[in-house]
Design an enzyme around this catalytic site. Structure first.
Site, PDB file in Angstrom:
ATOM      1  N   PHE A  99      11.664  34.979  14.107  1.00 53.52           N
ATOM      2  CA  PHE A  99      11.270  36.388  14.033  1.00 53.52           C
ATOM      3  C   PHE A  99       9.853  36.505  14.587  1.00 53.52           C
ATOM      4  O   PHE A  99       8.958  35.776  14.163  1.00 53.52           O
ATOM      5  CB  PHE A  99      11.321  36.871  12.575  1.00 53.52           C
ATOM      6  CG  PHE A  99      11.043  38.330  12.432  1.00 53.52           C
ATOM      7  CD1 PHE A  99      11.979  39.268  12.849  1.00 53.52           C
ATOM      8  CD2 PHE A  99       9.848  38.787  11.901  1.00 53.52           C
ATOM      9  CE1 PHE A  99      11.729  40.626  12.738  1.00 53.52           C
ATOM     10  CE2 PHE A  99       9.590  40.146  11.786  1.00 53.52           C
ATOM     11  CZ  PHE A  99      10.534  41.065  12.205  1.00 53.52           C
ATOM     12  N   ASP A 136      10.628  30.883   5.618  1.00 54.59           N
ATOM     13  CA  ASP A 136      10.648  32.344   5.562  1.00 54.59           C
ATOM     14  C   ASP A 136      12.015  32.765   5.022  1.00 54.59           C
ATOM     15  O   ASP A 136      13.043  32.569   5.675  1.00 54.59           O
ATOM     16  CB  ASP A 136      10.392  32.932   6.960  1.00 54.59           C
ATOM     17  CG  ASP A 136      10.271  34.452   6.924  1.00 54.59           C
ATOM     18  OD1 ASP A 136      10.796  35.082   5.975  1.00 54.59           O
ATOM     19  OD2 ASP A 136       9.674  35.022   7.857  1.00 54.59           O
ATOM     20  N   TYR A 177      11.930  44.065   0.898  1.00 52.42           N
ATOM     21  CA  TYR A 177      12.612  45.320   1.210  1.00 52.42           C
ATOM     22  C   TYR A 177      13.979  45.170   1.868  1.00 52.42           C
ATOM     23  O   TYR A 177      14.601  46.163   2.220  1.00 52.42           O
ATOM     24  CB  TYR A 177      11.724  46.245   2.040  1.00 52.42           C
ATOM     25  CG  TYR A 177      11.173  45.704   3.348  1.00 52.42           C
ATOM     26  CD1 TYR A 177      11.963  45.660   4.492  1.00 52.42           C
ATOM     27  CD2 TYR A 177       9.862  45.282   3.432  1.00 52.42           C
ATOM     28  CE1 TYR A 177      11.448  45.196   5.686  1.00 52.42           C
ATOM     29  CE2 TYR A 177       9.335  44.804   4.624  1.00 52.42           C
ATOM     30  CZ  TYR A 177      10.131  44.768   5.745  1.00 52.42           C
ATOM     31  OH  TYR A 177       9.618  44.300   6.927  1.00 52.42           O
ATOM     32  N   LYS A 178      14.409  43.929   2.061  1.00 52.03           N
ATOM     33  CA  LYS A 178      15.729  43.729   2.670  1.00 52.03           C
ATOM     34  C   LYS A 178      16.760  43.627   1.541  1.00 52.03           C
ATOM     35  O   LYS A 178      17.031  44.612   0.858  1.00 52.03           O
ATOM     36  CB  LYS A 178      15.688  42.516   3.589  1.00 52.03           C
ATOM     37  CG  LYS A 178      14.719  42.734   4.769  1.00 52.03           C
ATOM     38  CD  LYS A 178      14.627  41.497   5.648  1.00 52.03           C
ATOM     39  CE  LYS A 178      13.602  41.697   6.752  1.00 52.03           C
ATOM     40  NZ  LYS A 178      14.053  42.654   7.776  1.00 52.03           N
ATOM     41  N   ARG A 190      23.482  44.448  15.129  1.00 50.78           N
ATOM     42  CA  ARG A 190      23.355  43.662  13.906  1.00 50.78           C
ATOM     43  C   ARG A 190      23.941  44.455  12.744  1.00 50.78           C
ATOM     44  O   ARG A 190      23.634  45.639  12.587  1.00 50.78           O
ATOM     45  CB  ARG A 190      21.871  43.378  13.669  1.00 50.78           C
ATOM     46  CG  ARG A 190      21.579  41.992  13.184  1.00 50.78           C
ATOM     47  CD  ARG A 190      20.086  41.720  13.129  1.00 50.78           C
ATOM     48  NE  ARG A 190      19.310  42.841  12.623  1.00 50.78           N
ATOM     49  CZ  ARG A 190      18.150  42.701  11.964  1.00 50.78           C
ATOM     50  NH1 ARG A 190      17.653  41.501  11.730  1.00 50.78           N
ATOM     51  NH2 ARG A 190      17.473  43.756  11.570  1.00 50.78           N
TER      52      ARG A 190
END
Lengths: 406, 406
Positions: free
Chosen positions: A126, A195, A220-221, A365
């Site tokens: 990422f 991560d 927040y995911k 996605r």
């Protein structure tokens, strides 16, 4: 578990789903199938309740006294303890603070101070992980190395001190073999920062058992903590007091309220705190995490895999090519499908209430949070995708307008 | 303005106060006189409304789409523009992000990369400012210098590249002469980072005119943005593109959604963004700032001074000694009174609904936010303080129990 081959079979699976009751814990808008919990989870009711309480009662009535009386001062640690349970860490090994980016900086800087060497990131990591490693490398005049992420032997050579790698890849959802990487890391005296952004809350993790000592992750995911929710940071308690991170704010001080002129890091994980935490956002995350407190993460992972398997089997039948591992046990809770007109297809789906996201250059996605999604939802979403491809509905010029979506 | 000498005169001043209507903009609990807005401002109604909207409508209904549709992605800049008005900066020169601590690190690191030298802080500065300068100095192997904060000539010598100083001192509330310091800074090639934490929203500031190019500040004190509200950062637009800060997260990238492997800082102030902003806390701050949009900051400063003058004149009559400048024009919106049993006195006041705070070792601190405080409130608070001192009510052992208050 057999992948359902019809809507009826999907419904049957839903009826037998041990997690089916969790959907009621969420506020979900009508007419939406939300396949973007990998980017921003929807609000658990308890997150909204907790946020309103923090604002009205704690801030409004309790005012400054709420730092003690409402436990604000301990929230980074108490909220961290809730996350610890989900990732296989001890209660006192996780703190909630800042953003993933800032936490990566703190941890990488502390580790590289202890054992100087090159900072390494996975080539296709990422981007922010690579950016921040680059920022630290420039500031401290340390080498930055980009290595292939599919083979632990890449840790040999280059005098790598710190390596940043996702447990679940943000595009492909491939799950890293933590134990294999840690084994190789130990041989080469490398500290790996994991991560967990796309992993926490949706796959079963046992960091301690896997030998992982350092990690950061996103609130927040799949943790559903709210837009830009604060991030978390994990350090094994046996090594935490050897580390000194450079963002030495007062909240990481052993005695912040002594207002001492000299910095003495707090013992334990609190030394990775920095400035004053954003209590409103933190309270929403704290509320969101209640959902996880009596949950079997094995069941969560199993359902996420089942939902993904269903979607991938439908996508395969449509002739779409997946960048994600076909084997469910090697895949996190999202899938990536590459398609030339991917951006337009995602927009066409959104127009029909099926919300996924797009990652340049051509990746659609779709995330499968097992907390509020049903097999029948995934079946229906696939129906719409199939229709959009067949009818080429995505060629409507309205779907080509580029917007930023995080 | 004549300092009132009785409750009646205080009430008369209140009746003529041009800012008296602003009190209605706040949610204030009954029976409280809140003299701690310098530590945590109370909730403006608009902050609560905005927060509820961000949570329910934007997060709950808009989900991921709110990054565009609700303007989340631009909030750090649009919110920054509201703060810019209050400090004498241009709209595109302020960004809201992270904490004061993190912002100080970014700015000091960027400045010290551009022109290497020692990093300096004022000796009696708010501790976190010194801690973070120390953290940066250790990480980059740069000298750290602590200098006296009362004389700009202290900037000469020591090859200082960056100096961190508060505009309003957190203990004494003494206001720094920005122009005089900047004049000396220019002679010595020093970049001053002004910490506006105790100044923004309560004294009239004209950073550009005073020659100030760099500043950070706090969202949760006199800006009333909520507990731990995100902080802000100001850089003069003529120099911002010369600076590269090391916390290179994706939100500071020129094109974050290209997911490019290389970091290219955004043009302008956005390069000082870092990770994903905590939108719920940021929304509350954004709502709180509405209050300031049509306000004369000269009137705000004048009233804050008047309230402080009244309290100091009463405190003087009680024989208390002040660490704050007696001259209102040299003082921010709080006052510090040192007293051996200060901690206990503050607790005794809190028990009577008069909320101030305490800073070790012996400082009672009282803040006078002109937005919701009336002269009569200050008069009444002083009455209670006088009574507690006279009757020695503070000697009750219950008031000696130590708590943390931020």
């Amino acid at each position: 578990m057999k992948t359902p081959a019809s809507r009826k079979e999907s419904e049957d699976l839903d009826a037998r789903d041990p997690l089916r009751g969790l959907r009621d814990y969420f506020e979900l808008p009508d007419g939406i199938i939300y396949l973007d919990g990998n980017s921003l989870g929807p609000p658990p009711k308890e997150a909204l309740t907790r946020l309103a309480k923090a604002a009205q009662e704690e801030w409004g009535n309790g005012l400054i006294g709420s730092w003690n009386d409402a436990g604000w001062i301990k929230l980074p640690e108490s909220c961290g303890a809730k996350i610890a349970k989900l990732i296989g860490a001890e209660n006192d090994e996780v703190i909630v603070a800042d953003s993933v980016t800032v936490n990566l900086f703190k941890l990488a800087a502390a580790l590289n101070e202890k054992r100087k060497g090159s900072i390494a990131v996975e080539k296709d990591e990422f981007p922010t992980d690579g950016y921040i490693a680059g920022g630290l490398s420039r500031l401290t005049e340390t080498c930055l190395v980009k290595i292939q992420g599919d083979d632990p032997s890449a840790l040999a050579g280059n005098d790598i001190s710190v390596f940043v790698k996702s447990v679940v890849h943000y595009k492909t959802a491939a799950i890293a073999d933590i134990a294999a990487w840690e084994n190789e890391a130990q041989k080469n005296n490398v500290a790996i920062i994991w991560d967990l952004s796309h992993a926490a809350g949706v796959i079963e993790l046992d960091l301690k058992k896997s030998g992982a000592k350092y990690a950061v992750g996103c609130g927040y995911k799949f943790l559903n903590g709210g837009p830009g929710a604060p991030a978390f940071l994990y350090v094994d308690r046996n090594v935490v007091n050897d580390l000194n991170q450079p963002l030495t704010g007062w909240m990481g001080h052993a005695s912040p309220f002594d207002f001492s002129g000299n910095y003495h890091p707090a013992p334990g994980i609190r030394r990775f705190s920095c400035g004053t935490p954003q209590i409103l956002s933190l309270s929403a995350l704290d509320g969101a995490l209640e959902l996880f407190q009596n949950i079997d993460m094995g069941k969560v992972e199993e359902k996420a895999r089942g939902l993904g398997d269903l979607f991938l089997s439908r996508a395969k039948a449509m002739g779409l090519s997946s960048v994600s591992p076909a084997a469910g046990e090697r895949r996190g809770a999202h899938v990536g499908l590459s398609f030339e007109h991917g951006y337009e297809v995602v927009q066409a789906l959104i127009a029909r209430g099926i919300i996924g996201d797009f990652r340049a250059p051509d990746l659609m996605r779709f995330g499968f949070s097992p907390f509020y999604l049903r097999y029948a939802d995934v079946w229906d979403a696939a129906d719409q995708l199939e229709d959009i491809l067949k009818t080429e509905a995505y060629r409507d010029p309205a779907f080509a307008v580029r917007k930023h979506v995080t």
